[in-house]
Design a protein around this motif. Structure first.
Motif, mmCIF file in Angstrom:
data_model
loop_
_atom_site.group_PDB
_atom_site.id
_atom_site.type_symbol
_atom_site.label_atom_id
_atom_site.label_comp_id
_atom_site.label_asym_id
_atom_site.label_seq_id
_atom_site.Cartn_x
_atom_site.Cartn_y
_atom_site.Cartn_z
ATOM 1 N N SER A 38 0.841 -1.114 -0.282
ATOM 2 C CA SER A 38 -0.077 0.109 0.038
ATOM 3 C C SER A 38 0.770 0.735 -0.295
ATOM 4 O O SER A 38 0.890 2.381 0.017
ATOM 5 C CB SER A 38 -1.014 0.020 1.154
ATOM 6 O OG SER A 38 -0.753 -0.315 2.065
ATOM 7 N N ARG A 43 3.390 6.305 -2.585
ATOM 8 C CA ARG A 43 4.813 6.705 -3.177
ATOM 9 C C ARG A 43 4.109 7.309 -4.400
ATOM 10 O O ARG A 43 5.020 7.910 -4.695
ATOM 11 C CB ARG A 43 5.653 5.941 -3.089
ATOM 12 C CG ARG A 43 6.488 5.378 -1.923
ATOM 13 C CD ARG A 43 7.152 3.942 -1.829
ATOM 14 N NE ARG A 43 7.701 4.289 -0.859
ATOM 15 C CZ ARG A 43 8.965 4.257 0.198
ATOM 16 N NH1 ARG A 43 9.839 5.264 -0.508
ATOM 17 N NH2 ARG A 43 9.605 4.121 0.774
ATOM 18 N N SER A 104 4.449 10.994 2.490
ATOM 19 C CA SER A 104 3.966 10.591 4.191
ATOM 20 C C SER A 104 3.541 11.335 3.923
ATOM 21 O O SER A 104 2.367 12.222 5.195
ATOM 22 C CB SER A 104 5.638 10.584 4.271
ATOM 23 O OG SER A 104 4.834 10.907 6.154
ATOM 24 N N ALA A 107 -0.190 11.372 2.461
ATOM 25 C CA ALA A 107 -1.050 9.774 2.859
ATOM 26 C C ALA A 107 -1.490 11.565 3.925
ATOM 27 O O ALA A 107 -2.604 10.579 5.123
ATOM 28 C CB ALA A 107 -0.389 9.351 3.337
ATOM 29 N N ARG A 113 -6.122 9.250 0.924
ATOM 30 C CA ARG A 113 -6.198 7.954 1.721
ATOM 31 C C ARG A 113 -8.386 7.601 1.664
ATOM 32 O O ARG A 113 -8.433 6.101 1.186
ATOM 33 C CB ARG A 113 -6.825 8.231 3.239
ATOM 34 C CG ARG A 113 -5.896 8.604 3.967
ATOM 35 C CD ARG A 113 -4.938 8.145 5.285
ATOM 36 N NE ARG A 113 -4.803 7.193 5.539
ATOM 37 C CZ ARG A 113 -3.471 6.410 5.355
ATOM 38 N NH1 ARG A 113 -2.939 7.246 4.891
ATOM 39 N NH2 ARG A 113 -3.141 5.632 5.170
ATOM 40 N N ARG A 134 0.649 1.468 7.099
ATOM 41 C CA ARG A 134 0.014 1.355 7.984
ATOM 42 C C ARG A 134 -0.537 1.408 8.931
ATOM 43 O O ARG A 134 -1.299 1.103 10.120
ATOM 44 C CB ARG A 134 0.448 2.953 7.617
ATOM 45 C CG ARG A 134 1.854 3.343 7.493
ATOM 46 C CD ARG A 134 2.690 3.075 8.293
ATOM 47 N NE ARG A 134 4.589 3.915 7.504
ATOM 48 C CZ ARG A 134 4.321 3.546 6.616
ATOM 49 N NH1 ARG A 134 4.816 2.272 5.619
ATOM 50 N NH2 ARG A 134 6.050 3.676 6.270
ATOM 51 N N ASP A 135 -1.977 1.290 7.744
ATOM 52 C CA ASP A 135 -3.533 0.893 8.550
ATOM 53 C C ASP A 135 -4.187 0.059 7.974
ATOM 54 O O ASP A 135 -5.314 -0.203 7.721
ATOM 55 C CB ASP A 135 -3.791 2.454 8.583
ATOM 56 C CG ASP A 135 -4.642 2.760 6.281
ATOM 57 O OD1 ASP A 135 -3.549 2.256 5.792
ATOM 58 O OD2 ASP A 135 -5.397 3.025 5.926
ATOM 59 N N ARG A 184 9.092 11.042 9.973
ATOM 60 C CA ARG A 184 8.439 10.557 8.862
ATOM 61 C C ARG A 184 6.982 10.258 10.261
ATOM 62 O O ARG A 184 5.572 10.309 9.979
ATOM 63 C CB ARG A 184 8.219 9.587 8.107
ATOM 64 C CG ARG A 184 7.838 9.301 7.440
ATOM 65 C CD ARG A 184 8.788 9.021 5.698
ATOM 66 N NE ARG A 184 9.424 8.771 5.535
ATOM 67 C CZ ARG A 184 10.145 7.686 5.558
ATOM 68 N NH1 ARG A 184 9.794 6.938 5.405
ATOM 69 N NH2 ARG A 184 11.442 8.078 5.465
ATOM 70 N N ASP A 188 3.395 10.461 10.629
ATOM 71 C CA ASP A 188 2.438 9.624 10.679
ATOM 72 C C ASP A 188 1.777 8.868 11.585
ATOM 73 O O ASP A 188 0.651 8.282 11.286
ATOM 74 C CB ASP A 188 3.526 8.047 9.534
ATOM 75 C CG ASP A 188 3.922 7.767 8.502
ATOM 76 O OD1 ASP A 188 3.694 8.688 7.717
ATOM 77 O OD2 ASP A 188 4.810 7.555 7.994
ATOM 78 N N ARG A 191 -1.202 11.885 12.718
ATOM 79 C CA ARG A 191 -2.528 12.776 11.819
ATOM 80 C C ARG A 191 -3.266 11.980 12.306
ATOM 81 O O ARG A 191 -3.406 11.216 13.140
ATOM 82 C CB ARG A 191 -1.959 12.482 10.056
ATOM 83 C CG ARG A 191 -2.029 10.888 10.084
ATOM 84 C CD ARG A 191 -2.227 10.028 8.648
ATOM 85 N NE ARG A 191 -1.649 8.921 9.248
ATOM 86 C CZ ARG A 191 -1.136 7.796 7.979
ATOM 87 N NH1 ARG A 191 -0.274 8.771 7.529
ATOM 88 N NH2 ARG A 191 -0.865 7.090 8.146
HETATM 89 O O1 DC Z 1 5.035 2.042 3.804
HETATM 90 P P1 DC Z 1 6.500 2.704 2.844
HETATM 91 O O2 DC Z 1 7.655 3.718 3.439
HETATM 92 O O3 DC Z 1 6.364 2.681 1.370
HETATM 93 O O4 DC Z 1 4.979 3.531 2.875
HETATM 94 C C1 DC Z 1 5.025 5.689 2.042
HETATM 95 C C2 DC Z 1 4.721 6.288 3.140
HETATM 96 O O5 DC Z 1 3.657 6.165 2.850
HETATM 97 C C3 DC Z 1 4.421 6.340 4.852
HETATM 98 O O6 DC Z 1 5.088 7.307 5.230
HETATM 99 C C4 DC Z 1 3.434 6.775 5.118
HETATM 100 C C5 DC Z 1 2.734 6.076 3.809
HETATM 101 N N1 DC Z 1 1.386 5.703 3.753
HETATM 102 C C6 DC Z 1 0.797 5.320 4.443
HETATM 103 O O7 DC Z 1 -0.051 6.430 4.854
HETATM 104 N N2 DC Z 1 -0.410 4.031 4.660
HETATM 105 C C7 DC Z 1 -0.788 3.208 4.218
HETATM 106 N N3 DC Z 1 -1.317 2.062 4.118
HETATM 107 C C8 DC Z 1 0.996 2.501 3.469
HETATM 108 C C9 DC Z 1 1.773 3.461 3.578
#
Ligand code: DC
Length: 229
Positions: A38, A43, A104, A107, A113, A134-135, A184, A188, A191
């Motif tokens: 995700s 990205r 980031s 996001a 989202r 992340r979620d 970051r 993250d 938020r």
């Molecule tokens: O997993 P990653 O490092 O490729 O994620 C890059 C950014 O994307 C991370 O700083 C937060 C965001 N992200 C998010 O908010 N929700 C997700 N499910 C995946 C990534």
């Protein structure tokens, strides 16, 4: 599948650099399941803005980019995942520090989202899905069968990232990486929409001093206990 049995999902959430990607790939390979990265969607959204000349703080335009994101994931002959935006291979560009910052930054926008939510759920296909993010366990797949929250100290994650980037030939400072990671993490986790926190029913694993093979074994054991493997 007969009846309404949902397609099984294992979610792997946590901060960047904790080993989620490696763990998720190992799990998807071992189980023969699909894989959702995700973070790559966020990205690509951030990088697409750069390509389209949209500033990351121009929220209405960023949301438009997210809603119409022409993204494709394919595996090349070596099995490496290739990410294309409008047919252009952006796999390397989205993996830079700028790519991470863009992801980031966009996001935090609730409508971004929301725009990416359905797209992520479309990856849920038989025989199963390993979802990395992340979620995943809190928002995208709250009914997942197994939820993992993989974490590690910021110092350890910066060190791992440093070695990865060196290998790729990118010249970065460890101190700067640590600063970026802490910044970051703060963005993250603080938020208001989908902050980075473990789902209530997640299995929390700290990988700071654990080799990934041990993490993988522990998760496979949990998967077997739930009848997933
Ligand atoms: O997993 P990653 O490092 O490729 O994620 C890059 C950014 O994307 C991370 O700083 C937060 C965001 N992200 C998010 O908010 N929700 C997700 N499910 C995946 C990534």
């Amino acid at each position: 599948m007969r009846g309404h049995q949902p397609v099984p999902v294992i979610t792997v959430d946590g901060p960047s650099g904790a080993g989620k990607g490696t763990l998720s790939h190992l799990l998807a390979d071992a189980l023969g399941w699909h894989f959702l990265d995700s973070g790559a969607l966020y990205r690509v959204t951030g990088y697409a803005c750069v390509l389209e000349g949209v500033a990351w703080d121009d929220h209405p335009s960023v949301v438009r980019v997210a809603r119409h994101l022409e993204v494709a994931f394919t595996a090349d002959s070596a099995g490496e995942v290739c990410v294309a935006y409008k047919g252009l291979d952006v796999s390397r560009d989205i993996r830079t520090e700028q790519g991470a910052r863009g992801a980031s930054t966009v996001a935090v926008i609730p409508a971004v989202r929301q725009a990416l939510l359905q797209r992520q759920r479309e990856f849920r296909q038989l025989p199963g899905l390993v979802a990395d993010g992340r979620d995943m366990g809190t928002e995208v797949f709250p009914d997942a069968t197994l939820k993992i929250f993989l974490t590690a100290s910021a110092q350890e994650r910066a060190q791992r990232r440093y070695l990865q980037l060196l290998e790729k030939g990118e010249n970065v400072s460890l101190a700067r990486l640590l600063e970026d990671i802490e910044e970051r993490d703060a963005r993250d986790s603080s938020r208001t929409v989908s902050p980075l926190i473990p789902a209530e029913d997640a299995m929390v694993i700290d990988s700071s001093r654990l080799p990934i093979s041990d993490v993988f074994s522990a998760v496979m054991k949990a998967a077997r206990e739930r009848g997933l493997a």
